[in-house]
Write a protein that holds these residues in place. Structure first.
Motif, short mmCIF file in Angstrom:
data_model
loop_
_atom_site.label_atom_id
_atom_site.label_comp_id
_atom_site.label_asym_id
_atom_site.label_seq_id
_atom_site.Cartn_x
_atom_site.Cartn_y
_atom_site.Cartn_z
N VAL A 62 -1.26 -3.57 -0.97
CA VAL A 62 0.14 -3.64 -0.54
C VAL A 62 0.98 -2.63 -1.33
O VAL A 62 1.77 -1.87 -0.77
N LEU A 63 0.76 -2.61 -2.65
CA LEU A 63 1.51 -1.68 -3.50
C LEU A 63 1.15 -0.24 -3.15
O LEU A 63 2.03 0.64 -3.10
N LEU A 64 -0.13 0.02 -2.89
CA LEU A 64 -0.55 1.37 -2.52
C LEU A 64 0.17 1.83 -1.25
O LEU A 64 0.63 2.98 -1.17
N GLY A 65 0.29 0.92 -0.29
CA GLY A 65 1.00 1.27 0.94
C GLY A 65 2.44 1.64 0.68
O GLY A 65 2.96 2.60 1.26
N LYS A 66 3.12 0.88 -0.21
CA LYS A 66 4.52 1.16 -0.52
C LYS A 66 4.66 2.48 -1.28
O LYS A 66 5.62 3.24 -1.08
N ILE A 67 3.70 2.77 -2.17
CA ILE A 67 3.73 4.04 -2.91
C ILE A 67 3.57 5.20 -1.93
O ILE A 67 4.28 6.20 -2.00
N LYS A 68 2.62 5.05 -0.98
CA LYS A 68 2.36 6.14 -0.03
C LYS A 68 3.52 6.33 0.95
O LYS A 68 3.74 7.43 1.45
N ASP A 69 4.27 5.25 1.21
CA ASP A 69 5.46 5.39 2.04
C ASP A 69 6.48 6.33 1.39
O ASP A 69 7.13 7.14 2.06
N ARG A 70 6.58 6.20 0.05
CA ARG A 70 7.57 7.00 -0.67
C ARG A 70 7.02 8.38 -1.06
O ARG A 70 7.71 9.39 -0.92
N TYR A 71 5.79 8.40 -1.57
CA TYR A 71 5.17 9.66 -2.00
C TYR A 71 3.82 9.80 -1.28
O TYR A 71 2.77 9.43 -1.82
N PRO A 72 3.81 10.34 -0.06
CA PRO A 72 2.57 10.38 0.74
C PRO A 72 1.43 11.14 0.06
O PRO A 72 0.27 10.84 0.32
N TYR A 73 1.75 12.12 -0.77
CA TYR A 73 0.70 12.97 -1.34
C TYR A 73 0.45 12.68 -2.82
O TYR A 73 -0.20 13.44 -3.52
N MET A 74 1.01 11.58 -3.30
CA MET A 74 0.81 11.21 -4.70
C MET A 74 -0.64 10.76 -4.92
O MET A 74 -1.12 9.84 -4.25
N PRO A 75 -1.39 11.35 -5.87
CA PRO A 75 -2.75 10.86 -6.14
C PRO A 75 -2.70 9.51 -6.84
O PRO A 75 -2.05 9.35 -7.88
N VAL A 76 -3.35 8.53 -6.25
CA VAL A 76 -3.38 7.16 -6.79
C VAL A 76 -4.83 6.78 -7.05
O VAL A 76 -5.68 6.86 -6.14
N ILE A 77 -5.12 6.35 -8.27
CA ILE A 77 -6.46 5.87 -8.64
C ILE A 77 -6.38 4.36 -8.80
O ILE A 77 -5.57 3.87 -9.59
N ILE A 78 -7.18 3.64 -8.07
CA ILE A 78 -7.18 2.17 -8.11
C ILE A 78 -8.20 1.69 -9.15
O ILE A 78 -9.33 2.16 -9.19
#
Length: 502
Positions: A62-78
């Motif tokens: 859920v948090l990843l989806g919200k992050i991608k809504d704001r910063y679509p190209y932000m690299p996120v490591i889970i």
């Protein structure tokens, strides 16, 4: 300075990661809840985000989806403590750069972060085409369920000819199997790269078994065990009286393998003069016994193995460059066991089955604690070490499952001993365990609790621990460093364990 945001409700983990990453030149921000992290992202734009999958107030997807809504190209490591392929499928579909599982390893963290930052696209150049995140959890679940069957299959291991090695259904092994199928029917010379104990000989046997030479001899030679004086004789043979001690004619390994396959393990250990002779064999497919006058025609497939890159050895002057180029018709890389954590239990179960037959026992499983220890331990000796640990533990076990008390001290206590919090650079294969309450440093004993014997044992333990860390947990080298024999070292470690359990 590049900025990393860590989102984790485990404050100890945040602190540990912050100290570690700060030492490596990153600016680190922390957030302990999903809600606070989203508020922070309104004010700050980090270069990369590391996010725990399971937060108290919000699921990681859920948090990843919200992050991608704001910063679509932000690299996120889970980060997840659950080695679950469904999680990997879900977060990768949603645009996560990668995911890593606990316990964390410093090298893995740094490599993943550097790759993510290096591949970060420009603002106008999307990294992935990411579908909009569905607000409806049912849709997300359906997408996951659709993808799961392709990757969440039960492994169907194939047992190799050696009986000691198995191939799982992982991507790594599928690649190796494809390479074997591709090269086996040819007469190409093959180089197999891999650490000691990783199963290079078993792969060479599998290449032979799938080739047209499968009904001909397979001869394996450990070049590291050949003395400089006798290497030529072992490989090429000798005639009677050709040198002092040559009382009879000897047929060499190349002749024995004629028509089949010869496997030269740790080929870089051969001396320069033997490399010269070997070059002629590879080029002309002829050889002459030591002291002989006639050439012998050879029809032999050559497979070599090395734990170091032969090109690097050639650049250092340890290996002939022309011989390297003759060998380098095809190469296979076998990754070490520590880079394949999902395969550990597959091999452990296989070795347990073998040992049960050997010892006439019926131990059914490993305890959950042992499984966790196995997954977090860095297997320096690869499959050979894992097999020996299973054999020892099976011998010591009486019930239906293997318990942690049957494991060697340095394995059962690995997480407690490994992670260095000093400002020195982290060792290349040091494990960063997830902070756990029971493995926190023990409080110092008060004077009333301290005995002379206890103080002596603690002092010895500290010296043993320092010695083990200095030599990368090689017990033979540690014993030599401490000027004691290996058996005494084991007894000291066992004594400390028993004292600590009182």
């Amino acid at each position: 300075m590049q900025k990393i945001l860590i989102i984790d409700d485990d404050r100890d983990m945040c602190l540990l990661l912050k100290r570690f990453l700060t030492r490596h030149g990153y600016e680190v921000l922390e957030s302990y809840t999903g809600k606070k992290s989203l508020e922070l992202l309104e004010e700050v734009e980090p270069d990369l985000i590391m996010c725990d999958f399971r937060l108290e107030d919000m699921e990681g997807n859920v948090l990843l989806g919200k992050i991608k809504d704001r910063y679509p190209y932000m690299p996120v490591i889970i980060i997840t403590g659950y080695s679950d392929i469904k999680i990997a499928v879900e977060v990768m579909k949603m645009g996560a750069y990668d995911y890593i599982t606990k316990p964390l390893f410093p090298d893995e963290i740094l490599i993943t972060i550097k790759k993510a930052l290096a591949s970060e696209p420009a603002a106008h150049e999307p990294r992935h085409v990411v579908a909009p995140v569905e607000k409806d959890s049912t849709a997300a679940t359906a997408a996951t369920a659709t993808a799961a069957p392709a990757v969440n299959k039960e492994p169907r291991p194939q047992v190799l000819h050696s009986g000691d090695y198995i191939f799982g259904d992982s991507a790594v092994f599928r690649t190796i199997l494809q390479q074997i199928d591709l090269v086996a029917p040819t007469n190409y010379t093959v180089i197999i790269y891999g650490e000691s104990g990783s199963g290079k000989e078993a792969i060479a046997q599998e290449i032979h078994k799938r080739s047209k030479r499968k009904n001909k001899p397979f001869v394996a030679i450990d070049c590291g065990a050949l003395s400089k004086e006798l290497a030529g004789s072992e490989l090429f043979g000798h005639e009677k009286g050709s040198f002092t001690g040559a009382l009879n004619q000897k047929i060499g390994s190349f002749e024995l393998a004629n028509g089949g396959t010869i496997f030269l393990d740790e080929v870089a250990n051969l001396g320069y003069d033997i490399q010269v002779s070997l070059l002629r064999v590879v080029q002309e497919r002829k050889m002459r016994r030591i002291g002989g006058t006639k050439d012998t025609e050879l029809d032999v497939r050559i497979i070599v193995a090395s734990n170091e890159k032969l090109w690097d050895a050639a650049r250092k002057g340890k290996f002939r460059e022309d011989l390297f180029h003759r060998f380098n018709e095809f190469s296979i890389d076998v990754p070490p066991l520590r880079q394949r954590p999902d395969d550990i239990m597959l091999f452990a179960t296989h070795f347990l089955d073998q040992t049960n037959i050997e010892l006439g026992k019926n131990i059914r499983r490993l305890s959950p604690e042992v499984e966790q220890i196995f997954r977090s331990y860095v297997w320096y000796g690869n499959l050979r070490e894992l097999k020996n640990v299973i054999k020892r533990a099976t011998l010591l076990s009486d019930g239906e499952q293997i318990e942690a008390t049957s494991l060697p001290f340095e394995i059962s206590h690995f997480n407690k001993l490994q992670f260095e919090k000093s400002p020195e650079p982290a060792p290349s294969v040091v494990a960063m365990p997830a902070p756990v309450r029971e493995e926190a440093p023990e409080p110092a004993r008060t004077l009333s609790e301290t005995t002379l014997k206890g103080a002596s044992i603690d002092a010895e333990y500290e010296m043993i621990l320092k010695a083990l860390k200095k030599v990368n947990f090689n017990k033979s080298k540690a014993a030599k460093l401490l000027n004691i024999d290996r058996k005494t070292l084991y007894n000291k470690m066992k004594q400390y364990q028993e004292f600590n359990n009182q």
